[in-house]
Design a protein around this motif. Structure first.
Motif, PDB file in Angstrom:
ATOM      1  N   ARG A 163       0.853  -1.184   0.000  1.00 47.94           N
ATOM      2  CA  ARG A 163       0.000   0.000   0.000  1.00 47.94           C
ATOM      3  C   ARG A 163       0.889   1.234   0.000  1.00 47.94           C
ATOM      4  NH1 ARG A 163      -4.258  -2.315   4.292  1.00 47.94           N
ATOM      5  NH2 ARG A 163      -5.992  -2.779   2.901  1.00 47.94           N
ATOM      6  N   TYR A 164       0.503   2.224  -0.789  1.00 45.81           N
ATOM      7  CA  TYR A 164       1.286   3.445  -0.924  1.00 45.81           C
ATOM      8  C   TYR A 164       0.461   4.663  -0.530  1.00 45.81           C
ATOM      9  CZ  TYR A 164       4.578   0.708  -3.758  1.00 45.81           C
ATOM     10  OH  TYR A 164       5.478  -0.226  -4.204  1.00 45.81           O
ATOM     11  N   LEU A 165       1.140   5.639   0.068  1.00 47.18           N
ATOM     12  CA  LEU A 165       0.553   6.955   0.326  1.00 47.18           C
ATOM     13  C   LEU A 165       0.943   7.841  -0.834  1.00 47.18           C
ATOM     14  CD1 LEU A 165      -0.920   8.868   2.366  1.00 47.18           C
ATOM     15  CD2 LEU A 165       1.360   9.433   3.246  1.00 47.18           C
ATOM     16  N   CYS A 166      -0.017   8.440  -1.505  1.00 45.21           N
ATOM     17  CA  CYS A 166       0.310   9.238  -2.682  1.00 45.21           C
ATOM     18  C   CYS A 166      -0.692  10.370  -2.885  1.00 45.21           C
ATOM     19  CB  CYS A 166       0.402   8.363  -3.925  1.00 45.21           C
ATOM     20  SG  CYS A 166      -0.979   7.243  -4.175  1.00 45.21           S
ATOM     21  N   ALA A 167      -0.290  11.304  -3.745  1.00 44.88           N
ATOM     22  CA  ALA A 167      -1.120  12.467  -4.079  1.00 44.88           C
ATOM     23  C   ALA A 167      -0.700  12.966  -5.446  1.00 44.88           C
ATOM     24  CB  ALA A 167      -0.977  13.557  -3.029  1.00 44.88           C
ATOM     25  N   SER A 168      -1.466  13.876  -5.990  1.00 44.29           N
ATOM     26  CA  SER A 168      -1.128  14.435  -7.299  1.00 44.29           C
ATOM     27  C   SER A 168      -0.016  15.463  -7.157  1.00 44.29           C
ATOM     28  CB  SER A 168      -2.354  15.098  -7.920  1.00 44.29           C
ATOM     29  OG  SER A 168      -2.692  16.272  -7.197  1.00 44.29           O
ATOM     30  N   PRO A 169       0.770  15.681  -8.206  1.00 46.91           N
ATOM     31  CA  PRO A 169       1.814  16.711  -8.161  1.00 46.91           C
ATOM     32  C   PRO A 169       1.246  18.094  -7.840  1.00 46.91           C
ATOM     33  CG  PRO A 169       2.136  15.288 -10.058  1.00 46.91           C
ATOM     34  CD  PRO A 169       0.804  14.924  -9.469  1.00 46.91           C
ATOM     35  N   ALA A 170       0.071  18.416  -8.374  1.00 46.94           N
ATOM     36  CA  ALA A 170      -0.513  19.741  -8.137  1.00 46.94           C
ATOM     37  C   ALA A 170      -0.872  19.921  -6.666  1.00 46.94           C
ATOM     38  CB  ALA A 170      -1.746  19.927  -9.015  1.00 46.94           C
ATOM     39  N   GLY A 227     -13.249   2.563  -4.351  1.00 45.53           N
ATOM     40  CA  GLY A 227     -11.838   2.854  -4.586  1.00 45.53           C
ATOM     41  C   GLY A 227     -11.591   3.720  -5.802  1.00 45.53           C
ATOM     42  N   GLU A 228     -12.393   3.544  -6.870  1.00 43.02           N
ATOM     43  CA  GLU A 228     -12.221   4.367  -8.070  1.00 43.02           C
ATOM     44  C   GLU A 228     -12.535   5.822  -7.781  1.00 43.02           C
ATOM     45  OE1 GLU A 228     -11.083   3.673 -11.231  1.00 43.02           O
ATOM     46  OE2 GLU A 228     -10.412   1.845 -10.245  1.00 43.02           O
ATOM     47  N   VAL A 229     -13.546   6.066  -6.951  1.00 39.34           N
ATOM     48  CA  VAL A 229     -13.896   7.435  -6.581  1.00 39.34           C
ATOM     49  C   VAL A 229     -12.763   8.068  -5.785  1.00 39.34           C
ATOM     50  CG1 VAL A 229     -15.445   8.818  -5.141  1.00 39.34           C
ATOM     51  CG2 VAL A 229     -16.385   7.085  -6.668  1.00 39.34           C
ATOM     52  N   VAL A 230     -12.246   7.325  -4.815  1.00 40.03           N
ATOM     53  CA  VAL A 230     -11.151   7.838  -3.980  1.00 40.03           C
ATOM     54  C   VAL A 230      -9.938   8.204  -4.842  1.00 40.03           C
ATOM     55  CG1 VAL A 230      -9.457   7.127  -2.253  1.00 40.03           C
ATOM     56  CG2 VAL A 230     -11.890   6.723  -1.850  1.00 40.03           C
ATOM     57  N   LYS A 231      -9.582   7.329  -5.763  1.00 37.11           N
ATOM     58  CA  LYS A 231      -8.434   7.624  -6.628  1.00 37.11           C
ATOM     59  C   LYS A 231      -8.724   8.816  -7.534  1.00 37.11           C
ATOM     60  CE  LYS A 231      -7.113   4.946 -10.087  1.00 37.11           C
ATOM     61  NZ  LYS A 231      -6.483   3.869 -10.897  1.00 37.11           N
ATOM     62  N   ALA A 232      -9.946   8.910  -8.033  1.00 40.62           N
ATOM     63  CA  ALA A 232     -10.315  10.038  -8.899  1.00 40.62           C
ATOM     64  C   ALA A 232     -10.187  11.355  -8.142  1.00 40.62           C
ATOM     65  CB  ALA A 232     -11.735   9.860  -9.428  1.00 40.62           C
ATOM     66  N   TRP A 233     -10.544  11.361  -6.855  1.00 41.65           N
ATOM     67  CA  TRP A 233     -10.385  12.583  -6.064  1.00 41.65           C
ATOM     68  C   TRP A 233      -8.912  12.954  -5.927  1.00 41.65           C
ATOM     69  CZ3 TRP A 233     -14.314  10.738  -1.840  1.00 41.65           C
ATOM     70  CH2 TRP A 233     -15.614  11.106  -2.231  1.00 41.65           C
ATOM     71  N   ALA A 234      -8.060  11.950  -5.715  1.00 44.06           N
ATOM     72  CA  ALA A 234      -6.631  12.244  -5.622  1.00 44.06           C
ATOM     73  C   ALA A 234      -6.104  12.800  -6.945  1.00 44.06           C
ATOM     74  CB  ALA A 234      -5.865  10.989  -5.224  1.00 44.06           C
ATOM     75  N   GLY A 255       3.245   9.663 -13.798  1.00 45.98           N
ATOM     76  CA  GLY A 255       3.447  10.937 -13.120  1.00 45.98           C
ATOM     77  C   GLY A 255       2.165  11.624 -12.686  1.00 45.98           C
ATOM     78  N   ARG A 256       1.023  10.945 -12.833  1.00 48.72           N
ATOM     79  CA  ARG A 256      -0.241  11.546 -12.408  1.00 48.72           C
ATOM     80  C   ARG A 256      -0.365  11.560 -10.888  1.00 48.72           C
ATOM     81  NH1 ARG A 256      -1.793   8.435 -17.011  1.00 48.72           N
ATOM     82  NH2 ARG A 256      -2.286   6.640 -15.665  1.00 48.72           N
ATOM     83  N   LEU A 257       0.299  10.595 -10.226  1.00 49.76           N
ATOM     84  CA  LEU A 257       0.376  10.545  -8.771  1.00 49.76           C
ATOM     85  C   LEU A 257       1.833  10.411  -8.366  1.00 49.76           C
ATOM     86  CD1 LEU A 257      -2.564   8.097  -7.855  1.00 49.76           C
ATOM     87  CD2 LEU A 257      -2.544  10.590  -7.618  1.00 49.76           C
ATOM     88  N   VAL A 258       2.123  10.838  -7.146  1.00 51.30           N
ATOM     89  CA  VAL A 258       3.493  10.794  -6.619  1.00 51.30           C
ATOM     90  C   VAL A 258       3.454  10.151  -5.238  1.00 51.30           C
ATOM     91  CG1 VAL A 258       5.491  12.154  -5.902  1.00 51.30           C
ATOM     92  CG2 VAL A 258       4.116  12.887  -7.872  1.00 51.30           C
ATOM     93  N   ARG A 259       4.366   9.210  -4.994  1.00 53.45           N
ATOM     94  CA  ARG A 259       4.473   8.615  -3.666  1.00 53.45           C
ATOM     95  C   ARG A 259       5.105   9.594  -2.692  1.00 53.45           C
ATOM     96  NH1 ARG A 259       7.431   3.058  -3.260  1.00 53.45           N
ATOM     97  NH2 ARG A 259       6.911   3.465  -1.078  1.00 53.45           N
ATOM     98  N   VAL A 260       4.601   9.581  -1.446  1.00 52.53           N
ATOM     99  CA  VAL A 260       5.196  10.386  -0.382  1.00 52.53           C
ATOM    100  C   VAL A 260       5.507   9.482   0.802  1.00 52.53           C
ATOM    101  CG1 VAL A 260       4.033  12.491  -1.127  1.00 52.53           C
ATOM    102  CG2 VAL A 260       2.938  11.022   0.553  1.00 52.53           C
TER     103      VAL A 260
END
Length: 311
Positions: A163-170, A227-234, A255-260
């Motif tokens: 499992r990864y913690l991630c977010a969008s670059p923006a 899960g698709e909704v959650v990812k779409a929000w990210a 590059g649409r999401l970045v691991r933190v």
């Protein structure tokens, strides 16, 4: 004298809450189900089902027929498998349950490949994110991802999955990247409600040995059971998510999401198969499908995308 068709009919009745539900499962009308059930009870001379306006309840005799009848059907299926195995043929029916997203992406193609190799076998795939509520005895294989509570079911591990913690670059440009788990309290966190887990408690451990785990209680700004909704929000720059690597691998690679917090590890969510011993868990078709599925997931196909994202 009971026939195997009688037993299969009654097993379908027992799996349904109402005559209408049983009729839908059997693809007949409710009156036809009622008439056949009454005829079966007359022949046996016992009442098998207590009928009410809301649901069906098995009598003691009905419970006995269900228990012994399932065993007889399983024995007949295993005998058929053994005889067919003499000529190297996989036959029979498989009922497979799987999570929605993972089932669409990996299980459905695996079933198509299995059927192309074994055309005498048939498969019913049910996709749901509420697999824990499935009727006992109504499936042969259940694909599960994540922490598994105590279970008496047989388990076979299919593939590793982090499992990864991630977010969008923006989002990270706007809010900054967290440096340690406590920093998450100042971030917009998105929670996925699944598997009856405490979704607001995020547990981290340092990758180096001997480090104490860190637990953070988040206050979600958004949450969903999809899960698709959650990812779409990210992806829409709404905040941080915790998702399985199989689901975000392509987005990380693109590059649409970045691991933190890459120096920290979340509890893994391995992909496993649960086998129902009362539904042909030892059947050759069950093992043949699992061998095929395990081969398709080894190495995990999502790892190729993850490697691309860190080059």
């Amino acid at each position: 004298m009971l026939s195997t068709d009688d037993i299969r009919f009654f097993v379908a009745i027992a799996a349904a809450n109402t005559l209408a539900a049983a009729a839908r499962a059997l693809d007949v009308t409710p009156p036809a189900v009622s008439q056949r059930l009454q005829g079966l009870e007359r022949r046996l001379g016992v009442q098998l089902v207590s009928r009410s306006a809301r649901r069906l309840t098995l009598t003691d005799e009905g419970e006995l027929l269900l228990l012994r009848g399932r065993a007889l059907l399983d024995d007949a299926a295993e005998l058929t498998d053994a005889l067919q195995a003499r000529r190297g043929t996989i036959t029979g029916h498989l009922k497979i349950l799987a999570p929605l997203g993972f089932g669409r992406r990996y299980i459905a193609p695996a079933i198509a490949a299995f059927r192309s190799r074994h055309p005498d076998a048939s498969v019913d795939l049910e996709l749901s994110d509420r697999l824990g509520r499935a009727t006992a005895g109504s499936w042969d294989i259940m694909i599960h991802i994540g922490v598994l509570k105590d279970s008496a079911l047989q388990l076979q591990r299919l593939a590793s999955n982090e499992r990864y913690l991630c977010a969008s670059p923006a989002y990270l440009k706007r809010k900054g990247a967290p440096v340690s788990p406590p920093d998450l309290r100042g971030h917009d966190c998105i929670a996925l409600r699944e598997n009856e887990e405490d979704v607001t408690l995020w547990r981290f451990s340092r990758k180096r040995a001997g480090s104490a785990p860190e637990v953070v209680r988040i206050e979600p700004t958004l949450s969903s059971n999809d899960g698709e909704v959650v990812k779409a929000w990210a992806l829409a720059d709404c905040g941080l998510i915790v998702r399985s690597e199989w689901d975000v691998a392509e987005d990380l690679a693109a590059g649409r999401l970045v691991r933190v917090l890459q120096n920290h590890r979340l509890p893994p969510a391995d992909v496993v198969a649960l086998l129902n011993p009362g539904r042909g868990g030892r059947a050759r078709r069950t093992q043949a499908f699992l061998e095929s599925l395990r081969a398709g997931l080894s190495p995990p196909p999502w790892r190729a995308d993850i490697k691309k994202s860190v080059r």
